[in-house]
Write an enzyme that holds these catalytic residues in place. Structure first.
Site, mmCIF file in Angstrom:
data_model
loop_
_atom_site.group_PDB
_atom_site.id
_atom_site.type_symbol
_atom_site.label_atom_id
_atom_site.label_comp_id
_atom_site.label_asym_id
_atom_site.label_seq_id
_atom_site.Cartn_x
_atom_site.Cartn_y
_atom_site.Cartn_z
ATOM 1 C CG ASP A 1 -1.845 1.191 1.291
ATOM 2 O OD1 ASP A 1 -2.398 1.565 0.248
ATOM 3 O OD2 ASP A 1 -2.019 1.779 2.385
ATOM 4 C CB SER A 2 0.197 4.780 -0.674
ATOM 5 O OG SER A 2 -0.931 4.993 0.150
ATOM 6 C CE1 TYR B 1 2.573 5.192 -3.604
ATOM 7 C CE2 TYR B 1 1.203 3.324 -4.212
ATOM 8 C CZ TYR B 1 2.423 3.833 -3.834
ATOM 9 O OH TYR B 1 3.492 2.999 -3.690
ATOM 10 N N GLY B 2 -2.958 8.949 -4.022
ATOM 11 C CA GLY B 2 -4.228 9.360 -4.615
ATOM 12 C C GLY B 2 -4.236 10.694 -5.319
ATOM 13 C CB CYS C 1 -3.051 0.607 -2.543
ATOM 14 S SG CYS C 1 -3.071 2.328 -3.100
ATOM 15 C CG ASN C 2 -9.505 0.948 -2.573
ATOM 16 O OD1 ASN C 2 -10.451 0.305 -2.996
ATOM 17 N ND2 ASN C 2 -9.127 0.871 -1.303
ATOM 18 C CB THR C 3 -4.798 4.973 -5.477
ATOM 19 O OG1 THR C 3 -5.651 5.768 -4.650
ATOM 20 C CG2 THR C 3 -4.245 5.846 -6.588
ATOM 21 C CD GLU D 1 0.343 6.866 5.928
ATOM 22 O OE1 GLU D 1 1.436 6.856 6.522
ATOM 23 O OE2 GLU D 1 -0.190 5.820 5.498
ATOM 24 C CB CYS E 1 -8.948 4.847 0.570
ATOM 25 S SG CYS E 1 -7.227 5.160 1.076
ATOM 26 C CB THR E 2 -6.607 -0.130 2.450
ATOM 27 O OG1 THR E 2 -5.450 0.490 1.859
ATOM 28 C CG2 THR E 2 -7.186 -1.158 1.491
ATOM 29 C CG HIS E 3 -4.586 5.169 4.269
ATOM 30 N ND1 HIS E 3 -4.101 4.617 3.109
ATOM 31 C CD2 HIS E 3 -3.500 5.601 4.959
ATOM 32 C CE1 HIS E 3 -2.780 4.723 3.093
ATOM 33 N NE2 HIS E 3 -2.391 5.312 4.193
#
Length: 277
Positions: A12-13, A44-45, A75-77, A154, A186-188
């Site tokens: 993931d980012s 990343y988005g 990561c969805n992006t 983050e 988004c996995t965040h």
């Protein structure tokens, strides 16, 4: 023939993909995980699609060199812009997070009015709208970019009055659409789920892809007789292109993985070392 006891690569980012990695660890205890959080290039988005695709290729090339049996783009992006390319060009299978999330949303929605929140690049790609409509053509999908969410996560700001205020402001346009299901695209975002649920209320079901992705990983490996057989002890390695201390704190405090092995990864240096072998 891939070794069934080889690890699964997850990336993931940043820390968002840990929601996927730790769910796989919980549900599939025989499996070993190698995780890469690309904190140095997060988020990343808001980057160009070609740039994110290049990052994904670099990380997956590293995974291939480590001998993983499966890659999960947590990561969805990156799923939106790189999944198809990676599936076409890599010698090992690659799974993304979008399809499982869309399937879960369709199965939960009664009104067929589904909301999606994600990074600007994910929302611009329309990948969730397309995935939902493939499953349920008559569904009405409302999408909303939430660029403030990943920086919050983050920074370790996952709840509290400040977070709830930002979440409320970001989701306000969706609340008028009478959705009954909201995909956290988004996995965040599951790390903000407490605040998100406060804002949207109990009548709207949130969909996090971590559990759905884990079910997909299990069925994918099982069908191909690639599940780890338990003859060797599972081991987990967590890499970050950023600060090790932050990743370590998150793993211990929020995911309960005390004693997890965390290391810094210089992706370009590692790829150069691989190319010199």
């Amino acid at each position: 023939m891939l070794n069934s006891n080889a690890p699964i690569g997850v990336f993931d980012s940043g820390i968002g993909g840990l929601t996927v990695a730790t769910e796989i660890i919980r549900a599939l205890p025989n499996e070993s995980i190698i995780y890469v959080g690309d904190h140095a290039r997060c988020p990343y988005g808001e980057k160009h699609a070609d740039e994110v695709r290049r990052y994904a290729v670099e990380i997956c090339t590293y995974f291939c060199a480590l001998g993983v049996k499966l890659i999960v783009i947590a990561c969805n992006t990156a799923t939106a812009v790189a999944l198809r390319y990676l599936q076409m060009h890599l010698p090992i299978p690659v799974l993304g997070v979008v399809k499982p999330g869309a399937e879960a949303a369709v199965s939960h929605s009664i009104s067929k009015r589904i909301g999606v929140i994600g990074t600007p690049l994910t929302i611009e790609s329309c990948i969730y709208t397309q995935a939902v409509h493939q499953l349920l053509p008559e569904a009405i999908v409302h999408s909303q970019a939430c660029p403030a969410f990943v920086p919050l996560v983050e920074a370790g700001k996952w709840d509290g009055a400040e977070v709830e205020s930002i979440v409320r402001q970001s989701l306000e346009p969706l609340l008028e659409k009478k959705i009954d299901t909201l995909i956290l695209g988004c996995t965040h975002y599951p790390l903000l789920e407490k605040s998100i649920q406060k804002v949207i209320g109990p009548s709207i079901q949130t969909i996090s892809s971590a559990r759905s992705v884990t079910q997909l990983v299990h069925s994918f490996l099982s069908e191909r007789e690639m599940l780890a057989n338990g003859t060797s002890e599972s081991r987990h390695m967590f890499y970050t292109t950023g600060q090790e201390s932050f990743m370590n704190t998150v793993l211990q405090s929020w995911f309960g993985l005390s004693g997890a092995t965390v290391a810094h990864l210089d992706i370009h240096e590692s790829l150069q070392s691989i190319s010199n072998l």
